[in-house]
Design a protein around this motif. Structure first.
Motif, short mmCIF file in Angstrom:
data_model
loop_
_atom_site.label_atom_id
_atom_site.label_comp_id
_atom_site.label_asym_id
_atom_site.label_seq_id
_atom_site.Cartn_x
_atom_site.Cartn_y
_atom_site.Cartn_z
N UNK A 268 0.74 -1.08 -0.08
CA UNK A 268 -0.03 0.00 0.08
C UNK A 268 1.04 1.12 0.05
N UNK A 269 0.27 2.40 -0.45
CA UNK A 269 1.28 3.59 -0.31
C UNK A 269 1.42 4.08 1.16
N UNK A 270 2.59 4.78 1.29
CA UNK A 270 3.00 5.19 2.47
C UNK A 270 1.90 5.91 3.30
N UNK A 271 1.06 6.77 2.53
CA UNK A 271 -0.25 7.39 3.49
C UNK A 271 -1.19 6.57 4.15
N UNK A 272 -1.21 5.21 3.60
CA UNK A 272 -2.15 4.21 4.23
C UNK A 272 -1.73 3.67 5.55
N UNK A 273 -0.55 4.26 6.08
CA UNK A 273 0.00 3.85 7.31
C UNK A 273 -0.76 4.49 8.52
N UNK A 274 -1.64 5.51 8.21
CA UNK A 274 -2.44 6.23 9.23
C UNK A 274 -3.59 5.38 9.68
N UNK A 275 -4.01 4.37 8.84
CA UNK A 275 -5.03 3.66 9.14
C UNK A 275 -4.69 2.23 9.16
N UNK A 276 -3.67 1.87 8.51
CA UNK A 276 -3.27 0.38 8.50
C UNK A 276 -2.74 0.08 10.00
N UNK A 277 -1.82 0.74 10.71
CA UNK A 277 -1.57 0.75 11.99
C UNK A 277 -2.40 0.36 12.99
N UNK A 278 -3.43 1.42 13.01
CA UNK A 278 -4.44 1.11 13.99
C UNK A 278 -5.33 -0.10 13.84
N UNK A 279 -5.55 -0.49 12.48
CA UNK A 279 -6.18 -1.58 12.00
C UNK A 279 -5.62 -2.90 12.56
N UNK A 280 -4.20 -3.07 12.48
CA UNK A 280 -3.27 -4.30 12.93
C UNK A 280 -3.56 -4.18 14.25
#
Length: 95
Positions: free
Chosen positions: A21-33
């Motif tokens: 995923x693009x780097x900007x996805x980290x804002x929701x991927x980290x809380x998801x995991x």
């Protein structure tokens, strides 16, 4: 013949064969995991404590996990900016 990649592992563009995923996805991927893992563990402990090790445990646990994750993920999205600011206020930043 496959040649070894000259890129370091963190620079590769796939994970488990899927494009990253693009780097900007980290804002929701980290809380998801984080919410998936934390609710998985906490709901298991809580369910075992209340129901014990019974044949009903998997059903009860998955039900409790689903409900707790539905609450935890949006909550993390809302409180994470506050937690980041609080952490920055408490922890010295490197020079």
């Amino acid at each position: 013949m496959n040649q070894p990649s000259s890129l370091p592992p963190s620079s590769r563009q796939t994970f488990l064969g899927l494009p990253k995923l693009p780097a900007r996805s980290a804002a929701w991927v980290m809380p998801l995991l984080l919410s998936l893992l934390m609710t998985f563990i906490v709901s298991l402990i809580s369910t075992v404590r209340v129901a014990g090790l019974t044949l009903e445990l998997p059903r009860l646990w998955l039900s409790a996990w689903a409900l707790s994750w539905v609450v935890a993920f949006p909550t993390l999205l809302l409180v994470l900016p506050v937690v980041r600011r609080a952490t920055a206020a408490i922890v010295a930043q490197p020079d």
